[in-house]
Design a protein around this motif. Structure first.
Motif, short mmCIF file in Angstrom:
data_model
loop_
_atom_site.label_atom_id
_atom_site.label_comp_id
_atom_site.label_asym_id
_atom_site.label_seq_id
_atom_site.Cartn_x
_atom_site.Cartn_y
_atom_site.Cartn_z
N ALA A 92 0.46 7.14 -7.33
CA ALA A 92 -0.64 8.07 -7.07
C ALA A 92 -1.20 8.64 -8.37
O ALA A 92 -2.41 8.90 -8.47
CB ALA A 92 -0.17 9.20 -6.16
N HIS A 93 -0.36 8.78 -9.38
CA HIS A 93 -0.82 9.30 -10.67
C HIS A 93 -1.74 8.31 -11.39
O HIS A 93 -2.45 8.70 -12.31
CB HIS A 93 0.38 9.66 -11.55
N GLY A 120 -4.84 7.69 -7.93
CA GLY A 120 -5.43 8.91 -7.39
C GLY A 120 -5.94 8.75 -5.97
O GLY A 120 -5.27 8.18 -5.12
N ASP A 121 -7.15 9.24 -5.74
CA ASP A 121 -7.76 9.22 -4.41
C ASP A 121 -8.66 8.02 -4.18
O ASP A 121 -9.41 7.99 -3.20
CB ASP A 121 -8.56 10.51 -4.18
N LEU A 122 -8.61 7.04 -5.06
CA LEU A 122 -9.43 5.85 -4.87
C LEU A 122 -9.04 5.15 -3.58
O LEU A 122 -7.86 5.12 -3.22
CB LEU A 122 -9.25 4.88 -6.04
N PRO A 123 -9.99 4.58 -2.87
CA PRO A 123 -9.64 3.87 -1.64
C PRO A 123 -8.78 2.64 -1.96
O PRO A 123 -9.02 1.95 -2.96
CB PRO A 123 -10.98 3.46 -1.04
N TYR A 124 -7.78 2.40 -1.14
CA TYR A 124 -6.91 1.24 -1.35
C TYR A 124 -7.70 -0.03 -1.03
O TYR A 124 -8.40 -0.09 -0.02
CB TYR A 124 -5.67 1.34 -0.46
N GLN A 145 0.75 3.80 -3.05
CA GLN A 145 0.18 5.14 -2.88
C GLN A 145 1.21 6.23 -3.14
O GLN A 145 0.85 7.31 -3.57
CB GLN A 145 -0.42 5.27 -1.48
N THR A 146 2.48 5.93 -2.92
CA THR A 146 3.53 6.91 -3.19
C THR A 146 3.92 6.91 -4.67
O THR A 146 3.92 7.95 -5.32
CB THR A 146 4.77 6.63 -2.32
N ARG A 162 0.83 -1.21 0.00
CA ARG A 162 0.00 0.00 0.00
C ARG A 162 0.86 1.25 0.00
O ARG A 162 0.65 2.17 -0.80
CB ARG A 162 -0.94 0.03 1.19
#
Length: 153
Positions: free
Chosen positions: A31-32, A35-39, A27-28, A23
Motif C-alpha cells: 500500500a505504501h 496507494g489508492d491507485l486502482p488495481y 494491497q496489504t 491483489r
C-alpha cells in the motif's frame, strides 16, 4: 526443506483466484507503493492466463477453505511471482514456495525495491541484488531490483 502444506499445480480455472490472491497481498503489503491507485485487475488477470498457458511456467499453489493461500510461479530460471495471503504471513509458506522455485532451477527474480518484507526473505535465503533495475509495468511505475541466487560452491 520438506513442505508442510499440500501444494498443487494451478490450472487455467485458477486464473481469477491467482489474480485475487495477488491483489490482496499487494494491497496489504505494498500500500505504501501503490496507494489508492486502482488495481489493474484486467491486466493482471490477462497476465495470469498467459502464464498458465505457458508450458515453461509452473504455478504452484496451496489452498484452504477460503481459497488460495500462496502462489509460486516459476520457470527453469526465474521466480516469476510469489505471494502469500496476508492472514498466512510468517507461516513458512513464502519459504516453501521459494524452495519450490529454487528446486526447479530458479536463479533470479525481480522484486520491488520498496518491498522490504520480500527482500528480507530473499536475502535471508542467501540471494543478493545484482545491481540491475527496471521499471515496474504498473503505475506509479516503481523500481524493481533483480536478485540472483547464491553462487554454487
Amino acid at each position: 526443506m520438506t513442505p508442510r502444506h499440500a501444494w498443487r499445480r494451478a490450472t487455467r480455472d485458477d486464473a481469477l483466484a491467482l489474480r485475487d490472491l495477488e491483489r490482496t497481498a499487494s494491497q496489504t503489503g505494498l500500500a505504501h507503493v501503490f496507494g489508492d491507485l486502482p488495481y489493474p485487475d484486467d491486466d493482471v488477470l490477462a497476465r495470469w492466463v498467459l502464464l498458465l498457458d505457458d508450458p515453461e511456467v509452473a504455478v504452484d499453489v496451496v489452498e484452504d477453505e477460503q481459497g488460495l493461500v500462496v502462489l509460486a510461479a516459476h520457470d527453469g530460471s526465474t521466480l516469476r511471482h510469489l505471494a502469500v495471503r496476508p492472514d498466512h504471513w510468517s507461516a513458512g509458506l513464502g519459504r516453501e514456495g521459494f524452495a519450490r522455485a529454487e528446486a526447479a532451477g530458479a536463479q533470479r527474480l525481480w522484486v520491488l525495491e520498496a518491498n522490504a518484507r520480500a527482500r528480507r526473505l530473499y536475502e535471508a535465503l542467501g540471494w543478493t541484488p545484482t545491481g540491475v533495475t527496471q521499471e515496474c509495468p504498473w503505475p506509479p511505475f516503481p523500481t524493481e531490483v533483480e536478485y540472483a541466487a547464491p553462487a554454487a560452491d
